[in-house]
Design a protein around this motif. Structure first.
Motif, short mmCIF file in Angstrom:
data_model
loop_
_atom_site.label_atom_id
_atom_site.label_comp_id
_atom_site.label_asym_id
_atom_site.label_seq_id
_atom_site.Cartn_x
_atom_site.Cartn_y
_atom_site.Cartn_z
N UNK A 1 29.50 41.18 51.50
CA UNK A 1 29.94 39.79 51.52
C UNK A 1 31.05 39.55 52.54
N UNK A 2 31.05 38.37 53.11
CA UNK A 2 32.16 37.92 53.95
C UNK A 2 33.09 37.11 53.05
N UNK A 3 34.37 37.43 53.10
CA UNK A 3 35.36 36.81 52.22
C UNK A 3 36.57 36.38 53.04
N UNK A 4 37.37 35.48 52.49
CA UNK A 4 38.64 35.13 53.11
C UNK A 4 39.63 36.24 52.80
N UNK B 1 29.21 26.59 59.98
CA UNK B 1 28.21 26.48 58.92
C UNK B 1 28.65 27.11 57.61
N UNK B 2 29.44 28.16 57.68
CA UNK B 2 29.78 28.88 56.46
C UNK B 2 31.28 28.92 56.17
N UNK B 3 32.08 29.44 57.09
CA UNK B 3 33.52 29.62 56.83
C UNK B 3 34.22 28.27 56.61
N UNK B 4 34.06 27.35 57.54
CA UNK B 4 34.71 26.05 57.40
C UNK B 4 34.16 25.30 56.20
N UNK B 5 32.84 25.36 56.02
CA UNK B 5 32.24 24.66 54.88
C UNK B 5 32.80 25.19 53.55
N UNK C 1 35.79 26.24 52.95
CA UNK C 1 37.10 25.61 52.74
C UNK C 1 36.96 24.14 52.36
N UNK C 2 36.08 23.44 53.06
CA UNK C 2 35.88 22.02 52.78
C UNK C 2 35.29 21.80 51.39
N UNK D 1 39.59 30.68 46.17
CA UNK D 1 38.61 30.99 47.22
C UNK D 1 37.40 31.65 46.58
N UNK D 2 36.50 32.15 47.40
CA UNK D 2 35.32 32.87 46.91
C UNK D 2 34.57 33.42 48.09
N UNK D 3 33.43 34.06 47.83
CA UNK D 3 32.62 34.59 48.92
C UNK D 3 32.20 33.46 49.85
#
Length: 159
Positions: free
Chosen positions: A34-37, A64-68, A70-71, A120-122
């Motif tokens: 997984x990619x995580x913050x 598509x993924x990281x910014x979304x 957070x939003x 946060x989350x994955x």
């Protein structure tokens, strides 16, 4: 990753370990990562508002993924740093410049994953995949493929 896969297919490489985001792979999936913050334990940048974030430069994935992610969580952010490499993102986190999206398996020392408890989350997940050239049956190739499998099994046991 696509360059390494192409090199295996052309016979230029016997083995390659790559990250893939699609579910279907022609290689052997070694693990799901997984990619995580990620934040620094020392600098705690995740407590700032707006959040200072580090992102890959010119990456549609970040939008598509990281910014979304957070939003979707309604978190205010500002882009504090951009990099072409994961090493650059890890340095931004370690130095206290920003939080960043990093593969769970690559979280730097003195840093940690930001979890649901932190708000946060994955972000996403990728497969770590072993490709082997068709016909690459030499004992050295088989031994190396086994060593790679063992390394992943020992460091990242199945859940």
């Amino acid at each position: 990753s696509s360059a390494q896969i192409a090199a295996v297919e052309k016979g230029e490489l016997d083995l390659a370990v790559v990250f893939e985001w699609q579910d279907s792979s022609l290689g052997e999936v070694l693990m799901i990562d997984p990619t995580v913050w990620v934040t620094s334990d020392v600098h705690r940048m995740h407590e700032q508002s707006p959040l200072p974030i580090a992102l890959y430069d010119n990456s549609g994935w970040c939008m598509d993924f990281a910014i979304r992610s957070l939003e979707n969580r309604k978190l205010d952010y500002r882009v504090a740093y951009r990099s072409d490499t994961s090493s650059g993102l890890k340095l931004a986190v370690s130095s206290g410049l920003a939080i960043a999206p990093i593969s769970r398996s690559n979280i730097p020392p003195d840093c940690r994953e930001l979890t649901a408890a932190d708000g946060f989350g994955d972000i996403d997940a990728s497969n770590v995949v072993l490709y082997r050239r068709a016909g690459a049956k030499a004992p050295a190739v088989t031994g190396m493929a086994d060593a790679i499998r063992d390394a992943f099994r020992n460091r990242f046991p199945p859940v």
